[in-house]
Design a protein around this motif. Sequence first.
Motif, mmCIF file in Angstrom:
data_model
loop_
_atom_site.group_PDB
_atom_site.id
_atom_site.type_symbol
_atom_site.label_atom_id
_atom_site.label_comp_id
_atom_site.label_asym_id
_atom_site.label_seq_id
_atom_site.Cartn_x
_atom_site.Cartn_y
_atom_site.Cartn_z
ATOM 1 N N SER A 1 28.103 -10.087 22.505
ATOM 2 C CA SER A 1 27.763 -10.867 21.311
ATOM 3 C C SER A 1 28.809 -11.928 21.018
ATOM 4 O O SER A 1 28.525 -12.926 20.349
ATOM 5 N N PHE B 1 27.808 -4.651 21.920
ATOM 6 C CA PHE B 1 27.519 -5.669 20.909
ATOM 7 C C PHE B 1 28.686 -5.794 19.938
ATOM 8 O O PHE B 1 29.069 -6.883 19.527
ATOM 9 N N VAL C 1 28.091 -12.465 13.717
ATOM 10 C CA VAL C 1 27.815 -11.271 14.514
ATOM 11 C C VAL C 1 27.838 -10.031 13.613
ATOM 12 O O VAL C 1 26.984 -9.139 13.743
ATOM 13 N N ALA D 1 19.533 -8.941 16.261
ATOM 14 C CA ALA D 1 20.419 -8.351 17.269
ATOM 15 C C ALA D 1 19.661 -7.965 18.533
ATOM 16 O O ALA D 1 20.241 -7.898 19.616
ATOM 17 N N TYR E 1 19.907 -11.945 21.232
ATOM 18 C CA TYR E 1 21.005 -11.629 22.136
ATOM 19 C C TYR E 1 20.424 -10.932 23.364
ATOM 20 O O TYR E 1 19.358 -10.303 23.284
ATOM 21 N N THR F 1 20.383 -8.161 24.615
ATOM 22 C CA THR F 1 20.527 -6.718 24.471
ATOM 23 C C THR F 1 19.596 -6.006 25.455
ATOM 24 O O THR F 1 18.397 -6.286 25.482
#
Length: 497
Positions: free
Chosen positions: A43, A403, A416, A433, A437, A439
């Motif tokens: 992140s 993250f 963030v 999130a 991102y 992820t």
Amino acid sequence: MLFAIAVADWSRFADPDLWGHVRFGQEVLRQGHLVWRDPYSYSAAGHLWLNHEWLSELIMGVLYNSLGVFGLKLMKFACAALTVSFIAAAESETGASPWLQFAILISAAVTMNVQMQFRPQAFTFAMLSGLIYLLARDAYRGRAPLWLAIPMLAAWANLHGGFVLGVATLAIYTIVCCAQDFAAGRGFANLMRLGSITALATLATLATPYGIGAWRAVLHALANPYTRIVVADWQNLWLSIGSRWHTEPLTVMFYEIAVLLMAALFFSFVLTPKLGDLPLVVIATVMSAAAIVSVRNVPIAVIAIAAPLARHLPAALSGGWPQLANASPTRSASRASRVIFAILAALLLVRGDFFSNRLEAGMPYPVAATEFIRQRGLHGNFLSLFSWGEYLIWHLAPNSKVFIDGRYDTMYPQNVLVEFFAFNYLQPGAQIALDNYPTEYVLIPPDLAARKLMDSRRDWRLIYRDDIALLYARADSPVAKIAGLPVAGSAKAATFP
């Protein structure tokens, strides 16, 4: 003394940042230089990392590499020993009876043991107690080698962000002393002496690899609005006592002892205000206020309280309880007490697991889930709790990134944090999130509010579960297409490492 040190050092557990502190120190050793840009998160990848605790982490890395967990225990014991020794030395300057000094010392040791952990702040306790001793000697004897504060602050600024307390302590002492001199018409000699030491000590805090950046990182952490919301150690003292009353009675008792010490100093000073140590009382008052604002400051309050309380309490008691105020042990009682307290100290060290090379965790960690990740060869970007971040860094880096982790107030940008806590607490923007991102996995406890979001998303699939952790992967990933998911595991207790 040994008994008080053993009491202060008694509580031992791995807190969420320990895995990171040791790993970050090891990385500096491996590379031979500081790590300036973040290599552990996705992140904030490559973000400037103002690691004002670098020297503490380097020490922890060296000790762990050399002696394992026992090396870390020796470091903690040394910090406790220095802290207790300096408190005792400061008390000894007051002339109070030995038993009264011991009563205050053991009360301070009991109160400190919760916060005296495997963290850089242990160095702050040692440094602050050393500084208070120098100021007590200056206040009660009229002179002390206060110039030692200059190299102390230079080292302190590289060990922990608590160095700002050292600067504040010197500034308060200087201001109150000089105000008293001005009111009494004693001239400006003391102003020149104390002012120059305070100024040089403040400048010495810039002797770090980060310069003014260390100040910037610490002040940012203090001003971070999320810190007091999500970190229990930063909560208000009264709120913390109320919230832990039933769940952590022993911790609450320690806080209550700290409150009693604060009250004892207040009332004894009101009864005996003219004992020539107003600067130390003001420092103790400011530190007590800081402890009320945040429970992590309770140890610094009792460190500052000990000497002025030992000074004022005997005078306050002398009217009604002169025997208590002047009590001293007989020679035979002193010998017996030494044997008794030496035995008690040894018992605390043995029963506190001091001599073992293991360390129990202070909270649940995703042990079994992490084993599942490693066994299946999974790697990528993990969105998890910030309190699990450095545990995952220890076990999964460099093949995987997190993250967020415990460096949230010294490294991660504010946006963030906003996006993480929106996800964590299922607030508006919780999906950012996940969607904004890269992820690839989500690892959360079953009772987290964000579970509702994860279970509602068809583009995510639960692949592992146990009583402590749930692991999700993107539904279009290869691992999410394996038959028999989710895998049911058995939660395990965590130990460091």
